[in-house]
Motif scaffolding. Structure first.
Motif, short mmCIF file in Angstrom:
data_model
loop_
_atom_site.label_atom_id
_atom_site.label_comp_id
_atom_site.label_asym_id
_atom_site.label_seq_id
_atom_site.Cartn_x
_atom_site.Cartn_y
_atom_site.Cartn_z
N LYS A 117 0.82 -1.21 0.00
CA LYS A 117 0.00 0.00 0.00
C LYS A 117 0.85 1.27 0.00
O LYS A 117 0.44 2.29 -0.53
CB LYS A 117 -0.93 0.01 1.20
N GLU A 118 2.05 1.19 0.60
CA GLU A 118 2.89 2.39 0.69
C GLU A 118 4.30 2.17 0.15
O GLU A 118 4.80 2.99 -0.60
CB GLU A 118 2.96 2.88 2.14
N THR A 119 4.95 1.08 0.56
CA THR A 119 6.35 0.87 0.17
C THR A 119 6.57 -0.56 -0.32
O THR A 119 5.94 -1.50 0.18
CB THR A 119 7.31 1.15 1.33
N LEU A 120 7.49 -0.69 -1.27
CA LEU A 120 7.86 -2.01 -1.80
C LEU A 120 9.34 -1.96 -2.12
O LEU A 120 9.80 -1.08 -2.86
CB LEU A 120 7.06 -2.33 -3.05
N PHE A 121 10.11 -2.90 -1.57
CA PHE A 121 11.56 -2.97 -1.83
C PHE A 121 11.88 -4.37 -2.33
O PHE A 121 11.56 -5.35 -1.67
CB PHE A 121 12.35 -2.66 -0.56
N LEU A 244 16.78 0.36 4.37
CA LEU A 244 16.72 1.82 4.47
C LEU A 244 17.96 2.39 5.15
O LEU A 244 18.46 3.46 4.77
CB LEU A 244 15.46 2.24 5.22
N ASN A 245 18.48 1.68 6.14
CA ASN A 245 19.71 2.13 6.80
C ASN A 245 20.88 2.13 5.82
O ASN A 245 21.77 2.99 5.89
CB ASN A 245 20.04 1.24 8.00
N MET A 246 20.91 1.16 4.91
CA MET A 246 21.98 1.13 3.91
C MET A 246 21.89 2.34 2.98
O MET A 246 22.91 2.84 2.51
CB MET A 246 21.90 -0.18 3.11
N ILE A 247 20.66 2.81 2.72
CA ILE A 247 20.50 4.03 1.92
C ILE A 247 21.03 5.22 2.71
O ILE A 247 21.81 6.05 2.19
CB ILE A 247 19.02 4.25 1.55
N THR A 248 20.64 5.34 3.97
CA THR A 248 21.05 6.46 4.81
C THR A 248 22.57 6.51 4.94
O THR A 248 23.17 7.59 4.90
CB THR A 248 20.41 6.33 6.20
N GLN A 249 23.21 5.36 5.11
CA GLN A 249 24.66 5.30 5.27
C GLN A 249 25.41 5.47 3.95
O GLN A 249 26.63 5.63 3.94
CB GLN A 249 25.07 3.97 5.90
N GLY A 250 24.68 5.40 2.83
CA GLY A 250 25.34 5.52 1.53
C GLY A 250 25.91 4.22 1.01
O GLY A 250 26.62 4.20 0.00
N ARG A 292 15.31 15.03 3.00
CA ARG A 292 14.81 14.10 4.01
C ARG A 292 13.52 13.47 3.53
O ARG A 292 12.56 14.15 3.20
CB ARG A 292 14.55 14.84 5.33
N ASN A 293 13.52 12.13 3.45
CA ASN A 293 12.29 11.40 3.15
C ASN A 293 11.56 11.21 4.48
O ASN A 293 11.90 10.33 5.26
CB ASN A 293 12.60 10.05 2.50
N GLU A 294 10.59 12.07 4.73
CA GLU A 294 9.91 12.06 6.03
C GLU A 294 9.06 10.81 6.22
O GLU A 294 8.87 10.35 7.35
CB GLU A 294 9.04 13.31 6.15
N LYS A 295 8.58 10.26 5.14
CA LYS A 295 7.70 9.09 5.25
C LYS A 295 8.47 7.87 5.74
O LYS A 295 8.00 7.10 6.59
CB LYS A 295 7.04 8.81 3.90
N GLN A 354 7.30 10.65 -0.51
CA GLN A 354 8.44 11.13 0.26
C GLN A 354 8.02 11.79 1.57
O GLN A 354 8.82 11.95 2.46
CB GLN A 354 9.25 12.14 -0.57
N SER A 355 6.77 12.19 1.66
CA SER A 355 6.25 12.80 2.89
C SER A 355 4.75 12.64 2.86
O SER A 355 4.20 11.94 2.00
CB SER A 355 6.64 14.28 2.96
#
Length: 378
Positions: A117-121, A244-250, A292-295, A354-355
């Motif tokens: 409904k919102e996210t798919l990885f 998602l943490n791997m995205i944040t850490q680059g 910042r992706n607030e969602k 994104q938000s």
């Protein structure tokens, strides 16, 4: 008390709730000094060894029989509730023995994609077009689902699987984002670069499929492949948070050609904070923009191209930036609307993914000249 609670948790995790209830009925009538009467209560030695540790700790803590019984019942109820909340199923591709009930890989992939409904990885070492799965992904994007894919970007032996997939996604799955493990983030050695070899899909942090199968027709239909479908519980949320943490850490980044080339001494382009963008400043080439992706509560860095009045309007579902009092970023959609009294016709532009969904209104007379500030480079 902590040691007692830890022991009780280990005990109830290996016993049926009826057994624990019978144990509590007996324990309730005892004092800590009488706890030895519970020794050997279960029928198996491993269970009785854990029970022995528990009752020794109970005697040391010294709480009453009713309190001890309550701890046992509470832990058992919590454990069984969590078990009911989480479902694990075996998923299989290849020969079917007809003796074990299993799900088929492609069926599970499509089911999870359809449920988002919102996210798919999605993660896969190789992705070759599978029409039914790509149709499901396209439908998810249309519904406003934030679709991300992590793929291996280093084709071997002259193959072009990755580049073919990137071109197909850009053309057929507008709105999906391809991520890669950049070469400069990998430890290279005499054997070359390590690979992105994970195969998984997670929807809304609630359902996850972990599998040995790549996204190829052979893996779906012919190969012997196995996996598990986790519905509820901690695994889906932990997998989603890890990605998602791997995205944040680059560690993984949205794909651009520069990430596909072995690293050089150049530090690369500067990341511009979205709040520093100026509508009146002239920019050239591609811009690396951070926001910042607030969602999802992660920091994103994407490559964008600033649009001019001569550019065509990006397709619906493209990731764009719109500047105003506050910069907006998201996958945009638009719809022509009319006011209730019929005196005004305008376009409602919504930004998703994104938000919290944001919307702006553009008058019909201004629509021919309307352009987002920038569009993601795919």
């Amino acid at each position: 008390m902590d040691k007692l609670l830890e022991g009780i948790c280990r005990l109830v995790s290996n016993q049926h709730s009826n057994q624990i209830r019978a144990l509590t009925n007996k324990a309730r009538k005892l004092s800590p000094s009488e706890s030895g009467k519970l020794v050997g209560f279960f029928n198996t030695q491993p269970a009785n060894l854990v029970l022995l540790e528990v009752i020794e700790e109970w005697a040391r803590v010294g709480c009453g029989g009713d309190e001890f019984a309550g701890l046992l019942l509470g832990a058992s109820h919590g454990y069984m509730s969590e078990r009911r909340r989480e479902s694990i199923e075996l998923v299989w591709s290849g020969p079917d023995t007809h003796h074990v009930p299993v799900r088929r890989s492609e069926q599970v992939y499509i089911e999870i994609i359809d449920s988002a409904k919102e996210t798919l990885f999605i993660g896969s070492y190789v992705w070759v077009n599978i029409p039914n799965i790509e149709a499901a992904i396209k439908s998810a994007i249309t519904k406003g689902v934030d679709v991300r894919m992590l793929l291996e970007s280093t084709d071997k032996d002259g193959a072009t699987f990755f580049q073919d997939t990137v071109h197909r996604v850009a053309k057929e799955l507008v709105g999906a984002t391809v991520y890669v493990w950049p070469l400069d983030k990998r430890d290279s050695g005499a054997g070359g670069y390590p690979s992105m070899h994970a195969k998984c899909v997670v929807a809304d942090s609630k359902r996850a499929f972990l599998t040995s199968a790549n996204l190829t027709s052979a893996a779906m239909d012919k190969n012997i492949e196995t996996g598990v479908l986790a519905d509820g519980g901690n695994v889906p949320s932990m997998l989603s948070r890890q990605l998602l943490n791997m995205i944040t850490q680059g560690d993984i980044q949205a794909y651009s050609q520069s990430l596909y080339v072995p690293p050089t001494a150049d530090d690369g382009p500067k990341v511009i904070d979205i709040k520093e963008l100026d509508q009146n400043q002239k920019y050239s080439g591609s811009l690396l923009i951070g926001y910042r992706n607030e969602k999802l509560e992660v920091d994103e860095t994407r490559t964008f191209r600033v649009l001019t009045e001569n550019d065509e309007l990006p397709p619906k579902g493209a990731l764009v930036i719109i500047l105003g009092d506050e910069p907006l970023v998201g996958r945009y959609l638009w719809q022509k609307q009319q006011s209730m009294d019929g005196d005004r016709t305008y376009y409602s532009v919504t930004m998703r993914g994104q938000s919290s969904t944001n919307a702006i209104e553009v008058e019909e007379s201004d629509w021919p000249l309307f352009r987002p500030f920038a569009v993601e480079v795919s």
